[in-house]
Design an enzyme around this catalytic site. Structure first.
Site, PDB file in Angstrom:
ATOM      1  N   SER A 101       0.838  -1.186   0.000  1.00  0.00           N
ATOM      2  CA  SER A 101       0.000   0.000   0.000  1.00  0.00           C
ATOM      3  C   SER A 101       0.877   1.240   0.000  1.00  0.00           C
ATOM      4  CB  SER A 101      -0.977   0.003   1.182  1.00  0.00           C
ATOM      5  OG  SER A 101      -2.016   0.924   0.909  1.00  0.00           O
TER       6      SER A 101
ATOM      7  N   HIS B  17       2.535  14.891   5.252  1.00  0.00           N
ATOM      8  CA  HIS B  17       2.438  16.272   4.786  1.00  0.00           C
ATOM      9  C   HIS B  17       2.603  17.176   6.008  1.00  0.00           C
ATOM     10  CE1 HIS B  17       0.823  14.679   1.033  1.00  0.00           C
ATOM     11  NE2 HIS B  17      -0.045  13.995   1.750  1.00  0.00           N
TER      12      HIS B  17
ATOM     13  N   CYS C 140      -2.423  -3.321   3.106  1.00  0.00           N
ATOM     14  CA  CYS C 140      -3.398  -4.312   2.661  1.00  0.00           C
ATOM     15  C   CYS C 140      -2.828  -5.687   2.973  1.00  0.00           C
ATOM     16  CB  CYS C 140      -3.676  -4.182   1.167  1.00  0.00           C
ATOM     17  SG  CYS C 140      -4.426  -2.623   0.700  1.00  0.00           S
TER      18      CYS C 140
END
EC number: 4.1.1.50
Length: 271
Positions: free
Chosen positions: A115, A120, A143
């Protein structure tokens, strides 16, 4: 106690497990020049290169291979890093999903599935009262069998975290060999079970969990308050007592508003 039988799946594990992690670092800078210097400092301290190193450690902790890295420093401030990751099959077999704290920065071990991991940053400042806030948003999504919660302690210790908000969700389902759907593959009743003891001692914490939907939410607020830890470019002893009290009130108001997610009316007594 009887040993729990291993779940036999039809195909691979389709469950998606996502940890959303938001940290806030609060600071007081008296003048516009000090505010500018703080933003510049925090922007350099958490630039794309350092964030890439932090996420690389996260990938190691949950045991993955990095497929691709994209990173960017922004003008005037802020940075982003995105990593695409894939499963490390050998390491995955050695890891556990039991409710227990993951490793700290000085004891990183390997593990992850397929995944992504992203971060940020958002440095900003109040236009009037000298309060500056640095926020980092991190998503760790896997996942497969492994939960990203194992990276939680490392992430909290990698940032100066005054306030932390955590969301963990298991989505989708996986099917066993008999066709039965399984909407989770591990027991969990609180994100707090994955936190180290020293972290629990340092933070006030509140849970809001929706067990039937596999949604788990924890908010954390640092207990200890030392004014010197929140000042940039000046010592508390150099500030008159009356001004110190005003700064402390402004800092605590900012922290409580972020923690509770609402503005606190002026004049309301703060804890």
């Amino acid at each position: 106690m009887a040993r729990k039988r291993k779940l036999k799946l039809h195909g691979f594990n389709n469950l998606t497990k996502t940890l959303s992690f938001n940290i806030y670092d609060i600071c007081y800078a008296r003048s516009k020049e000090e505010v500018s210097s703080y933003i510049e400092y925090i922007d350099e301290a958490y630039n794309a290169e350092r964030l890439t190193n932090i996420l690389t450690d996260v990938v190691d902790i949950i045991g993955a291979n990095i497929l691709n890295v994209a990173h960017q420093d922004y003008d005037p401030q802020g940075a982003s890093v995105t990593m695409l990751i894939s499963e490390e099959p050998i390491a995955a077999e050695k890891l556990s999903n039991t409710e227990a704290p993951g490793p700290l920065p000085d004891s990183v071990v390997m593990h992850l599935d397929k995944s992504h991991v992203t971060v940020h940053t958002y440095p900003e400042s109040h236009p009037e009262n000298g309060i500056s806030t640095f926020r980092a948003d991190i998503d760790v999504s896997t996942c497969g069998r492994i939960s990203p919660l194992k990276a939680l302690n490392y992430l909290i210790h990698s940032f100066d975290s005054d306030i932390v908000t955590l969301d963990y969700r298991v989505r989708g389902f996986t099917r066993d060999v008999n066709g039965k759907k399984h909407f989770t593959d591990h027991n969990i009743n609180s994100i707090q079970n994955y936190l180290a003891a020293d972290t629990k001692r340092r933070y006030q914490m509140i849970d809001v969990n929706v067990y039937q939907e596999n949604l788990f939410h924890t908010k954390m607020l640092l207990k200890d308050f030392n004014l010197d830890s929140y000042l940039f470019g000046v010592d508390a002893d150099d500030i008159p007592p009356k001004e110190q009290r005003l700064i402390v009130e402004a800092l605590k108001r900012e922290m409580l508003e972020i923690f509770y997610g609402r503005n606190i009316p002026k004049g309301m007594k703060l804890m």
